[in-house]
Motif scaffolding. Structure first.
Motif, short mmCIF file in Angstrom:
data_model
loop_
_atom_site.label_atom_id
_atom_site.label_comp_id
_atom_site.label_asym_id
_atom_site.label_seq_id
_atom_site.Cartn_x
_atom_site.Cartn_y
_atom_site.Cartn_z
N ARG A 264 0.56 -1.17 -0.09
CA ARG A 264 0.37 -0.44 0.08
C ARG A 264 1.11 1.13 -0.14
O ARG A 264 0.18 2.37 -0.54
N ARG A 265 1.68 1.32 0.84
CA ARG A 265 2.39 2.85 0.89
C ARG A 265 3.36 2.84 -0.80
O ARG A 265 3.60 3.85 -0.62
N LEU A 266 3.90 1.59 -0.54
CA LEU A 266 4.31 2.20 -2.76
C LEU A 266 2.93 2.59 -3.99
O LEU A 266 3.74 2.27 -4.64
N GLY A 267 1.26 2.15 -3.25
CA GLY A 267 1.10 1.98 -4.24
C GLY A 267 -0.56 3.24 -4.41
O GLY A 267 -0.11 3.81 -5.99
N GLY A 268 -0.24 4.01 -4.00
CA GLY A 268 -0.39 5.89 -4.33
C GLY A 268 -2.11 5.53 -4.76
O GLY A 268 -2.85 5.02 -4.10
N SER A 269 -1.74 6.99 -4.88
CA SER A 269 -2.91 6.46 -5.34
C SER A 269 -4.21 5.10 -7.14
O SER A 269 -5.55 5.22 -5.83
N ARG A 270 -2.48 4.70 -7.02
CA ARG A 270 -3.91 3.01 -7.55
C ARG A 270 -4.06 2.48 -6.79
O ARG A 270 -3.97 1.07 -7.83
N TYR A 271 -3.75 2.27 -5.71
CA TYR A 271 -3.76 1.31 -4.58
C TYR A 271 -5.61 0.76 -4.83
O TYR A 271 -6.12 1.51 -4.07
N GLN A 272 -5.80 -0.60 -5.24
CA GLN A 272 -7.96 -0.84 -5.24
C GLN A 272 -7.44 -2.11 -4.28
O GLN A 272 -6.55 -3.20 -4.70
N TYR A 273 -8.70 -2.49 -4.00
CA TYR A 273 -8.20 -3.98 -4.44
C TYR A 273 -9.55 -4.73 -5.53
O TYR A 273 -10.80 -4.44 -6.02
N TYR A 274 -8.78 -5.45 -5.81
CA TYR A 274 -9.48 -6.54 -7.00
C TYR A 274 -10.21 -7.04 -6.90
O TYR A 274 -9.36 -9.10 -6.77
N ASP A 275 -11.42 -7.50 -6.79
CA ASP A 275 -12.65 -8.45 -6.62
C ASP A 275 -12.09 -9.42 -7.38
O ASP A 275 -12.48 -10.89 -7.01
N GLU A 276 -12.38 -9.44 -8.32
CA GLU A 276 -11.88 -10.68 -9.73
C GLU A 276 -10.51 -11.39 -9.53
O GLU A 276 -10.55 -12.97 -10.22
N LEU A 277 -9.52 -10.90 -8.84
CA LEU A 277 -8.57 -11.49 -8.34
C LEU A 277 -8.28 -12.12 -6.69
O LEU A 277 -7.01 -12.22 -6.64
N GLY A 278 -8.63 -11.34 -6.41
CA GLY A 278 -8.83 -11.05 -4.83
C GLY A 278 -7.75 -10.73 -3.78
O GLY A 278 -6.95 -11.37 -3.25
N LEU A 279 -7.18 -9.92 -4.73
CA LEU A 279 -5.72 -9.22 -3.86
C LEU A 279 -6.14 -7.60 -3.94
O LEU A 279 -6.73 -7.28 -4.90
#
Length: 135
Positions: free
Chosen positions: A103-118
């Protein structure tokens, strides 16, 4: 700057197989995930499969589980998507991605991908490659 480039797409009849490859060039620092998304005409983009390049743990969308296999060669910095038992519904533009689960590296693009489960942030995208499956 990290870049990824896909190869291996094409046309195949239903029931056939294709293997996509994606080579990463540049520094992978901060990116511990590589994977594949796809987008069919008129549909939303969806995650297909992703893999941790450190230890090989893989995540798949329900629609491809049991048919597609994702793998990674750390030496070649290449990720593969072996697609078996292809269906017309698999027809789409396939995109290779690189990203982070942190999360600390993901910035604004960090999100939950329901289809992938992560949770992840996929910050590097390839140009895409077409896969067409005919009935």
């Amino acid at each position: 700057q990290l870049q990824v480039r896909e190869s291996g797409g094409g046309s195949v009849q239903a029931g056939g197989s294709l293997r996509l490859s994606c080579v990463a060039s540049g520094d992978m620092l901060g990116n511990n995930l590589m994977g594949w998304f796809r987008q069919a005409p008129g549909k939303d983009r969806e995650g297909v499969a992703t893999i941790y390049i450190e230890h090989g743990a893989a995540y798949y969308a329900h629609s491809v589980k049991g048919r597609f296999i994702i793998s990674h060669d750390n030496v070649l910095k290449t990720v593969y998507l072996q697609m078996n038992s292809l269906e017309p519904e698999d027809t789409a533009m396939y995109y290779c991605v690189a990203g982070t689960s942190l999360r600390r590296l993901g910035g604004s693009r960090y999100q939950y991908y329901d289809e992938l489960g992560l949770y992840a942030a996929f910050r590097v995208w390839g140009q895409g490659i077409q896969v067409t499956v005919s009935a």
